[in-house]
Design a protein around this motif. Structure first.
Motif, mmCIF file in Angstrom:
data_model
loop_
_atom_site.group_PDB
_atom_site.id
_atom_site.type_symbol
_atom_site.label_atom_id
_atom_site.label_comp_id
_atom_site.label_asym_id
_atom_site.label_seq_id
_atom_site.Cartn_x
_atom_site.Cartn_y
_atom_site.Cartn_z
ATOM 1 N N ASN A 184 0.846 -1.182 0.000
ATOM 2 C CA ASN A 184 0.000 0.000 0.000
ATOM 3 C C ASN A 184 0.890 1.244 0.000
ATOM 4 O O ASN A 184 1.510 1.574 1.009
ATOM 5 N N ILE B 245 0.185 4.270 -0.056
ATOM 6 C CA ILE B 245 -0.241 5.309 0.867
ATOM 7 C C ILE B 245 0.268 5.033 2.282
ATOM 8 O O ILE B 245 0.657 5.959 2.996
ATOM 9 N N THR B 246 0.275 3.776 2.664
ATOM 10 C CA THR B 246 0.822 3.436 3.984
ATOM 11 C C THR B 246 2.273 3.881 4.063
ATOM 12 O O THR B 246 2.712 4.476 5.047
ATOM 13 N N ILE C 94 3.802 6.191 2.307
ATOM 14 C CA ILE C 94 3.900 7.645 2.339
ATOM 15 C C ILE C 94 3.518 8.172 3.723
ATOM 16 O O ILE C 94 4.146 9.095 4.242
ATOM 17 N N SER C 95 2.493 7.553 4.281
ATOM 18 C CA SER C 95 2.046 8.016 5.596
ATOM 19 C C SER C 95 3.122 7.806 6.654
ATOM 20 O O SER C 95 3.394 8.689 7.473
ATOM 21 N N ARG C 96 3.775 6.652 6.617
ATOM 22 C CA ARG C 96 4.821 6.395 7.626
ATOM 23 C C ARG C 96 5.999 7.334 7.419
ATOM 24 O O ARG C 96 6.605 7.836 8.359
ATOM 25 N N THR D 153 5.905 10.312 5.990
ATOM 26 C CA THR D 153 5.468 11.639 6.405
ATOM 27 C C THR D 153 5.575 11.801 7.910
ATOM 28 O O THR D 153 6.065 12.816 8.409
ATOM 29 N N ALA D 154 5.112 10.797 8.629
ATOM 30 C CA ALA D 154 5.100 10.905 10.088
ATOM 31 C C ALA D 154 6.512 10.972 10.655
ATOM 32 O O ALA D 154 6.704 11.476 11.764
ATOM 33 N N VAL E 113 4.324 16.219 -1.475
ATOM 34 C CA VAL E 113 3.684 15.193 -0.650
ATOM 35 C C VAL E 113 3.620 15.647 0.803
ATOM 36 O O VAL E 113 2.656 15.401 1.521
ATOM 37 N N TYR E 114 4.680 16.332 1.215
ATOM 38 C CA TYR E 114 4.731 16.787 2.600
ATOM 39 C C TYR E 114 5.699 17.936 2.680
ATOM 40 O O TYR E 114 6.693 17.950 1.956
ATOM 41 N N PHE F 67 -3.334 15.194 5.074
ATOM 42 C CA PHE F 67 -2.703 13.869 5.048
ATOM 43 C C PHE F 67 -1.583 13.795 6.074
ATOM 44 O O PHE F 67 -1.472 12.826 6.830
ATOM 45 N N SER G 199 -1.433 11.474 9.350
ATOM 46 C CA SER G 199 -0.307 10.534 9.451
ATOM 47 C C SER G 199 0.407 10.679 10.775
ATOM 48 O O SER G 199 0.775 9.693 11.414
ATOM 49 N N LYS G 200 0.628 11.941 11.186
ATOM 50 C CA LYS G 200 1.320 12.152 12.458
ATOM 51 C C LYS G 200 0.436 11.718 13.621
ATOM 52 O O LYS G 200 0.921 11.197 14.626
ATOM 53 N N GLY H 119 -0.044 17.373 0.079
ATOM 54 C CA GLY H 119 0.061 15.930 0.245
ATOM 55 C C GLY H 119 -1.090 15.242 -0.462
ATOM 56 O O GLY H 119 -1.944 15.872 -1.088
#
Lengths: 536, 446
Positions: free
Chosen positions: A197, A199-200, A202-204, A206-207, A229-230, B148, B152-153, B181
């Motif tokens: 995934n 998106i998963t 990218i999300s990780r 990003t965080a 993206v961020y 996003f 995410s955070k 994002g």
């Protein structure tokens, strides 16, 4: 009075200030350079640090996937379960040794998810499929983008890739964005893998990246299409901020970048502010100190001036006060003298003393008044046609008693009978001072010689003594006010030190001069008077 | 002698009765999810293939609020420029209220986002509320919308202390469109899906009329969170309270429902919900079951001919979940059975009205969603017609099933048909419709 001083002081203040400013400016510029270099390093660090964080996330995910995907020949139910449950995996797959896709199996009943997966990845499983590196399309079309960790010139299929490496990634772009395939090869030569995934991921990522707007400049994580993206860091108001630097991400996101936009190099807020603040503080302190000092000096000197002025004014007033009684004393002394007959010599002598002393006092006061008048407008002289010789004789008369008492032989040679334009009082002052000096300092020579000549429009008067003379070192200074040669000669004798300066001043006012001539012994002063003279 | 022993016998009988009663009441596991498997037509007409619906419903047991499990919540708050003024003020108040309602054992984090993301309060136990409240008060609104990144955070914060013995949730409050994002509903849906699989539900609260409701519902639905449309920021506190009430009433997590259709029985589709159909199996995962709330799915199946008088197992339902109170994994099983009869009257009279009502609603909901899609494309007439069809269906079923609520819903459908014709208010109408559809589809409480 104070204008000159003020100008001086201002110059004294401004000059160092100018120097300091220049020094400060060049220092700041030098520091700007240094800061810029530091900024470049800081920027590189920030970018690398962010890249490292992303690398860590990718490695974490990689190792999670390696752990998650079963080895050997897993039951497909397990793969299906993973596909349903794992946040990372949208669809797991399994390739046989010959490269056939055994799971999901298109021959069996498929869920919607499995069917879509097969549609998306159809071209990948083709044995003859050539997986080529591709530039990312501008618009999202159905294109295949693949690149492994190491790009080779000859085309590969997924299976042959698997033979070379234990695991790897295949990124590609579908209509809806980034898709990632992760595969791991088994000892038996089969391949287990999963569509991850995106998106998963990218999300990780990003965080894990920095946040907020404390850093100067804007950091932007962009995908392969250049879309943000961020972002983090301080956003600038204008949209035209230049792209300063960028780094690429590690595989499988090597088409991605972290870009830095900024009009200035990053620095910790503190750095620039501190520098400027320090400079400014030092500068201001210096300026304040300088101003303070110059104000202090100005006031101090003003005070001195003011004090001096007060003193002078006081002396003036006193002298004026003294003058009046003195005039009276002189007058009545003269009257008395006239009244005396030739016989009353002792009374006559006493009267003479009174007259002489009075004369002295008068002259002293005159000197002081003359001198103090200099500070304001300068003494005024009213030249009238007078005979210099007469004045000389007149003044000498006052000195005769004391000179005789001192045993000083007087030699007169006066040949300046023609009238010259001369202020009688001033002229008398000049002679008086010269004779007074001889009396005070030249007495040891026991000689006083006064000559006067007139030649070529000038009148020359010399007053000579055979005393100790004036040492070479003091020759120039004796005409300066208040200056008294300190030596055994002058010690014990009271004097104001203003006599010669006044005499010279008066001489010059008439267009002439008073000089000290060369003489073998003692002093010889020469007074020069132009015949025409000057009107004041 | 017999006379004397009589009262003793009665006492003995009474005592044993009590014991039995006691065992029934306390001996059996009372704290369990209630599983209901009900075909809409328990009796089918014989000798023909037909379609019927199987309902699988789960209801949470009651829990004692005072002994609830701790929660692990991340509030993600939009502080973009559009939130300035009243909105951000109300949002902060609502956030403070959430902190007040939580206890020392609860874990709380706060993420705000505008053009950049800030983790204002990293995941922490609420032993020192003062600092947290201070951070909330310091929020200022300005900038873009990095939704996003914010979510995410928030997920990362919940992940820090995530445990299956507590409820893990992200609550997102946004008033605008995401523009930094990944920002499409599809991408946010994928994020929701990922979060849901991790066991973190994302509840989305849309504030005002400027947010993207598709994005918000996709994110919530795929993670099995709630979704709310708050038009007026005054209502924020109330919504947060309701959401928190939900969170505090979770009784089971990691819920997986598998319907194994018996051979010969063909699963057609699940009404209104999205489930995974593979072969004979239908799989639906839910993040949580709440106490006293029912979540269900309706599966349409095709049943082949059956002889009159025959009975047939049509499906076996397996439910697995993690009981938050006992902290154990539990399983339930039940079979769906139908019988066949020649008589239509028998068939009609045996219809499970409740299931039919729910099916009707589900169908109407599907059609309502299609209406919105048509209206988005500009086909106002088509959308209106669908809504009117809904009204008609609901009306007729209201009569057949003797359910006055359906009458009410028919009226609402008619009103909806009128509303969606109005151009200026379509934004608001759409949000309202989407919110209602979400509630019906996911059977949320508010």
């Amino acid at each position: 009075m104070n204008r000159k001083l003020a100008v001086c002081l201002i110059l004294i203040t401004l000059l160092p200030l100018a120097v300091i400013s220049w020094l400060g400016a060049s220092r700041i510029m030098g520091q700007q350079d240094q800061l810029r270099r530091q900024g470049e390093i800081l920027l590189k660090n920030n970018l690398d640090n962010a890249g490292q964080r992303i690398q860590n996330i990718l490695l974490q995910i990689e190792s999670s996937l390696i752990q998650l995907l079963p080895t050997g020949e897993p039951p497909f139910a397990e793969l299906a379960s993973i596909s349903r449950r794992s946040p990372l995996v949208t669809q797991a797959f399994f390739l046989s040794r010959s490269g056939t896709l055994l799971y999901p199996d298109s021959n069996l009943a498929l869920s919607t998810g499995e069917r879509d997966f097969l549609t998306r990845t159809r071209l990948l499983w083709n044995d003859n499929a050539v997986l080529q590196g591709n530039t990312v399309p501008e618009n999202q079309k159905r294109r295949l983008v693949q690149s492994s960790g190491r790009m080779k010139k000859t085309p590969h299929s997924l299976l042959s890739l698997a033979l070379e490496q234990p695991h790897g990634w295949i990124p590609w772009y579908w209509e809806d964005g980034l898709h990632l395939l992760f595969w791991k090869s088994t000892a038996e030569g089969t391949v287990t893998g999963a569509e991850v995934n995106g998106i998963t991921l990218i999300s990780r990522i990003t965080a894990s990246l920095p946040e907020g707007d404390e850093m100067t400049g804007r950091y932007v994580l962009t995908d392969a299409r250049g879309v943000s993206v961020y972002e983090w860091g301080r956003e600038s108001e204008d949209t035209g901020t230049p792209l300063v630097q960028s780094i690429s991400l590690p595989s499988p996101l090597h088409a991605w970048q972290i870009r830095f936009y900024g009009s200035e190099m990053p620095s910790t807020e503190g750095d620039i502010r501190n520098q400027v603040l320090m400079q400014a503080t030092v500068f201001i302190l210096l300026i304040l100190t300088m101003i303070g000092l110059s104000v202090y000096f100005f006031r101090e000197s003003s005070r001195s001036f003011r004090e001096a002025e007060h003193q002078v004014q006081f002396v003036n007033r006193v002298s004026h006060e003294l003058k009046t009684p003195l005039t009276n004393i002189r007058l009545y002394a003269e009257l008395l003298e006239d009244k005396l007959s030739e016989d009353e010599t002792s009374a006559g002598k006493q009267l003479q003393v009174i007259q002489t002393e009075t004369e002295r006092l008068t002259r002293l006061i005159s000197n002081i008044l003359t001198f103090s008048k200099q500070d304001k407008t300068g003494p005024k002289i009213k030249p009238t046609p007078v005979c210099v010789d007469d004045i000389i004789r007149q003044i000498l008369k006052a000195f005769k008693p004391s000179l005789e008492q001192l045993g000083i032989q007087i030699e007169l040679d006066l040949q300046a009978s023609a009238n010259v334009a001369l202020d009688a009082d001033a002229g008398g002052q000049v002679i008086y001072n010269l004779l007074s000096n001889v009396e005070k300092y030249g007495r040891s020579g026991k000689y006083l010689g006064i000559t006067s000549r007139q030649k070529g429009g000038l009148t020359y008067i010399t007053v000579a003594d055979k005393g100790p003379g004036i040492p070479r070192a003091h020759l120039r200074k004796i005409f300066t006010p208040y200056y008294r040669v300190s030596s055994s000669v002058t010690e014990g004798i009271s004097g104001t030190g203003i006599g010669l300066s006044i005499s010279r001043e008066l001489a010059r006012l008439h267009g002439g001069d008073l000089v000290l001539s060369e003489s073998r012994y003692g002093c010889t002063f020469k007074w020069i008077i132009p015949s025409r003279g000057q009107t004041a | 002698m017999k006379k004397a022993s009589f009262p003793l016998r009665i006492k003995a009988a009474a005592l044993s009765l009590l014991v039995i009663a006691g065992q029934t009441l306390y001996g059996s596991p009372a704290r369990q999810i209630q599983l209901e498997v009900s075909p809409s037509h328990p009796v089918l007409l014989s000798d023909r293939t037909q379609t019927t619906t199987i309902k699988v419903g789960l209801t949470g047991f009651d829990i004692d609020r005072a002994h609830r499990s701790p929660v692990n919540i991340s509030l993600v708050i939009d502080r973009s420029g559009s939130m300035q003024g009243e909105k951000i003020r109300r949002a902060k108040e609502a956030a403070e209220m959430v902190v007040d309602m939580l206890g020392e054992d609860d874990i709380f984090s706060l993420v705000t986002y505008s053009s950049s993301v800030e983790t204002l309060v990293p995941s922490t136990r609420l032993t020192e509320k003062a600092d947290v409240l201070r951070s909330i008060r310091s929020i200022r609104a300005a900038g873009n919308t990095a939704l996003f990144g914010g979510v995410s955070k928030g997920l990362a914060e919940v992940r820090k202390f995530q445990s299956r013995n507590q409820v893990n949730r992200v609550i997102l409050l946004s008033d605008g469109l995401a523009n930094v994002g990944p920002s499409t509903p599809r991408e946010l849906g994928k994020l929701g899906n990922s979060a849901g699989r991790e066991g973190i539900a994302v509840t989305t609260i849309g504030l005002g009329l400027g947010y993207n409701e598709d994005l918000m519902t996709q994110l919530a639905m795929n993670s099995d969170g709630n979704h709310a449309f708050v038009e007026n920021s005054n209502d924020l506190a109330r919504i947060f309270e309701q959401e928190l009430g939900d969170v505090l009433s979770v009784v089971a997590q990691e819920v997986e429902i598998i319907i194994h259709c018996r051979p010969g029985i063909r699963p057609i589709r699940v009404l209104d919900r999205q489930a995974n159909i593979k072969g004979q199996d239908v799989i639906l995962t839910l993040n949580q079951i709440y106490s006293s709330q029912e979540k269900f799915l309706l599966l349409e199946v095709e049943v082949p001919e059956g002889r009159a008088g025959a009975k047939r197992d049509i499906a076996e339902v397996e439910v697995a979940y993690a009981n938050i109170v006992t902290r154990e994994k539990e399983q339930l099983r039940q079979t769906a059975m139908v019988s066949f009869d020649k008589s239509e009257t028998t068939v009609k009279s045996s219809v499970n009205k409740k299931v039919m009502v729910e099916s009707t609603r589900a169908l109407a909901n599907e059609r309502s969603r299609s209406a919105v899609t048509l209206r988005d494309k500009g086909d106002v007439k088509g959308a209106e017609s669908l809504m009117m069809q809904n009204a008609a269906m609901l009306k007729s079923q209201a009569g057949i099933l003797e359910e006055p609520e359906l009458m009410q819903e028919a009226q609402e459908a008619e009103e909806g048909a009128e509303e969606l014709k109005k151009k200026e208010s379509w934004g608001k109408t759409r949000k309202s419709m989407v919110k209602k559809q979400y509630k019906t589809q996911n059977q949320t409480k508010y």
